[in-house]
Design a protein around this motif. Sequence first.
Motif, mmCIF file in Angstrom:
data_model
loop_
_atom_site.group_PDB
_atom_site.id
_atom_site.type_symbol
_atom_site.label_atom_id
_atom_site.label_comp_id
_atom_site.label_asym_id
_atom_site.label_seq_id
_atom_site.Cartn_x
_atom_site.Cartn_y
_atom_site.Cartn_z
ATOM 1 N N VAL A 36 48.895 40.122 51.761
ATOM 2 C CA VAL A 36 48.574 39.481 50.484
ATOM 3 C C VAL A 36 47.943 40.510 49.555
ATOM 4 O O VAL A 36 47.011 41.225 49.932
ATOM 5 C CB VAL A 36 47.634 38.275 50.669
ATOM 6 C CG1 VAL A 36 47.399 37.569 49.335
ATOM 7 C CG2 VAL A 36 48.205 37.289 51.692
ATOM 8 N N LEU A 37 48.478 40.587 48.340
ATOM 9 C CA LEU A 37 47.937 41.456 47.294
ATOM 10 C C LEU A 37 47.078 40.623 46.355
ATOM 11 O O LEU A 37 47.433 39.488 46.009
ATOM 12 C CB LEU A 37 49.070 42.098 46.487
ATOM 13 C CG LEU A 37 50.136 42.879 47.256
ATOM 14 C CD1 LEU A 37 51.153 43.465 46.286
ATOM 15 C CD2 LEU A 37 49.524 43.959 48.129
ATOM 16 N N ASP A 38 45.974 41.204 45.911
ATOM 17 C CA ASP A 38 45.126 40.513 44.941
ATOM 18 C C ASP A 38 45.731 40.628 43.534
ATOM 19 O O ASP A 38 46.797 41.221 43.348
ATOM 20 C CB ASP A 38 43.684 41.035 44.996
ATOM 21 C CG ASP A 38 43.531 42.501 44.593
ATOM 22 O OD1 ASP A 38 44.454 43.080 43.965
ATOM 23 O OD2 ASP A 38 42.467 43.073 44.902
ATOM 24 N N ARG A 39 45.055 40.080 42.552
ATOM 25 C CA ARG A 39 45.591 40.065 41.185
ATOM 26 C C ARG A 39 45.700 41.464 40.571
ATOM 27 O O ARG A 39 46.425 41.666 39.606
ATOM 28 C CB ARG A 39 44.730 39.171 40.287
ATOM 29 C CG ARG A 39 44.811 37.701 40.667
ATOM 30 C CD ARG A 39 43.951 36.844 39.744
ATOM 31 N NE ARG A 39 43.696 35.538 40.303
ATOM 32 C CZ ARG A 39 44.538 34.510 40.232
ATOM 33 N NH1 ARG A 39 45.696 34.662 39.620
ATOM 34 N NH2 ARG A 39 44.222 33.345 40.763
ATOM 35 N N MET A 65 44.041 32.785 53.984
ATOM 36 C CA MET A 65 44.273 34.135 53.457
ATOM 37 C C MET A 65 44.263 34.175 51.939
ATOM 38 O O MET A 65 43.753 35.117 51.346
ATOM 39 C CB MET A 65 45.642 34.667 53.929
ATOM 40 C CG MET A 65 45.709 35.064 55.366
ATOM 41 S SD MET A 65 47.351 35.677 55.793
ATOM 42 C CE MET A 65 47.283 37.344 55.126
ATOM 43 N N ILE A 66 44.869 33.165 51.306
ATOM 44 C CA ILE A 66 45.077 33.268 49.860
ATOM 45 C C ILE A 66 44.040 32.540 49.005
ATOM 46 O O ILE A 66 43.799 32.959 47.877
ATOM 47 C CB ILE A 66 46.499 32.817 49.459
ATOM 48 C CG1 ILE A 66 46.739 31.346 49.776
ATOM 49 C CG2 ILE A 66 47.542 33.680 50.106
ATOM 50 C CD1 ILE A 66 48.103 30.844 49.325
ATOM 51 N N ASP A 67 43.401 31.500 49.528
ATOM 52 C CA ASP A 67 42.429 30.748 48.700
ATOM 53 C C ASP A 67 41.297 31.623 48.166
ATOM 54 O O ASP A 67 40.943 31.511 46.989
ATOM 55 C CB ASP A 67 41.878 29.539 49.470
ATOM 56 C CG ASP A 67 42.891 28.394 49.540
ATOM 57 O OD1 ASP A 67 43.930 28.461 48.832
ATOM 58 O OD2 ASP A 67 42.655 27.454 50.307
ATOM 59 N N PRO A 68 40.702 32.518 48.981
ATOM 60 C CA PRO A 68 39.643 33.377 48.414
ATOM 61 C C PRO A 68 40.145 34.291 47.304
ATOM 62 O O PRO A 68 39.403 34.595 46.362
ATOM 63 C CB PRO A 68 39.165 34.205 49.627
ATOM 64 C CG PRO A 68 39.561 33.414 50.826
ATOM 65 C CD PRO A 68 40.838 32.711 50.441
ATOM 66 N N LEU A 69 41.412 34.703 47.389
ATOM 67 C CA LEU A 69 41.972 35.588 46.361
ATOM 68 C C LEU A 69 42.303 34.815 45.086
ATOM 69 O O LEU A 69 42.200 35.356 43.983
ATOM 70 C CB LEU A 69 43.202 36.296 46.895
ATOM 71 C CG LEU A 69 42.918 37.200 48.093
ATOM 72 C CD1 LEU A 69 44.183 37.726 48.700
ATOM 73 C CD2 LEU A 69 41.998 38.340 47.693
ATOM 74 N N ILE A 70 42.691 33.551 45.222
ATOM 75 C CA ILE A 70 42.892 32.700 44.047
ATOM 76 C C ILE A 70 41.576 32.557 43.293
ATOM 77 O O ILE A 70 41.534 32.581 42.053
ATOM 78 C CB ILE A 70 43.442 31.316 44.448
ATOM 79 C CG1 ILE A 70 44.879 31.455 44.974
ATOM 80 C CG2 ILE A 70 43.388 30.334 43.285
ATOM 81 C CD1 ILE A 70 45.438 30.176 45.607
ATOM 82 N N ALA A 71 40.473 32.458 44.045
ATOM 83 C CA ALA A 71 39.155 32.233 43.445
ATOM 84 C C ALA A 71 38.566 33.501 42.815
ATOM 85 O O ALA A 71 37.674 33.410 41.975
ATOM 86 C CB ALA A 71 38.196 31.692 44.488
ATOM 87 N N GLU A 72 39.057 34.680 43.217
ATOM 88 C CA GLU A 72 38.509 35.928 42.673
ATOM 89 C C GLU A 72 38.816 36.077 41.186
ATOM 90 O O GLU A 72 39.883 35.710 40.727
ATOM 91 C CB GLU A 72 39.105 37.145 43.388
ATOM 92 C CG GLU A 72 38.505 37.440 44.719
ATOM 93 C CD GLU A 72 39.075 38.693 45.345
ATOM 94 O OE1 GLU A 72 38.647 39.014 46.447
ATOM 95 O OE2 GLU A 72 39.956 39.346 44.746
ATOM 96 N N ARG A 73 37.892 36.664 40.471
ATOM 97 C CA ARG A 73 38.104 36.960 39.042
ATOM 98 C C ARG A 73 37.760 38.393 38.758
ATOM 99 O O ARG A 73 37.008 39.044 39.368
ATOM 100 C CB ARG A 73 37.272 36.047 38.150
ATOM 101 C CG ARG A 73 37.701 34.613 38.227
ATOM 102 C CD ARG A 73 39.067 34.420 37.632
ATOM 103 N NE ARG A 73 39.585 33.101 37.968
ATOM 104 C CZ ARG A 73 40.866 32.824 38.060
ATOM 105 N NH1 ARG A 73 41.777 33.731 37.879
ATOM 106 N NH2 ARG A 73 41.262 31.617 38.340
#
Length: 196
Positions: A165-168, A188-196
């Motif tokens: 998984v790649l971050d934004r 795996m992906i929920d914490p990355l969705i939450a990142e800003r």
Amino acid sequence: MSFQPPRTAALTGLVLAGVLALSACSDDGRTSSAGGFVTADGGIDTVVQGGRQVPNALKGETLQGEQLDVADLKGKVVVMNVWGSWCPPCRAEAPNFVKVAAETKAQGVEFVGINTRDTNRRAAIAFENDYGIKYPSLYDPTGRILLRGFPKGSLNPQTIPSTIVLDRDGKIAARALQPLTEEKLRKMIDPLIAER
């Protein structure tokens, strides 16, 4: 003896294919915590936001013959699943990927498959059709994209299936070396969705 780059590339591809063959369809979930990676319960490796690496070029032709460059998806969370139509754990996890891909698209998540070791494109396309996979898959029968795409020392795919998984920012943030349930995929992906 003269230098022969094509032979070297072919040998490198064979070595990668051998490594993947030895570890193909592994589901033991054991990973290392070396190299600054954090291994969470369930065999998911993550990298803290400041320590992530950008992958090398992850681009090529999709199973449908279109060009795709994962770098063009920067700004989105990108879930890359390495799979083969011949792999039973890949078949087991496919419905989970289809469901989570549909449910997270509006949150800025894009899914990309990397189909490898399928020498017949038709078998891979049939797999996508059977499971209703709508997102694109890079066609990588010899493992060239996989071999060149991930820098040394980064989280990289080592088995089939693997998920990266790649971050934004387009950096490698998480990896699983096992088939994923819907719950583990979201972990795996929920914490990355939450990142800003």
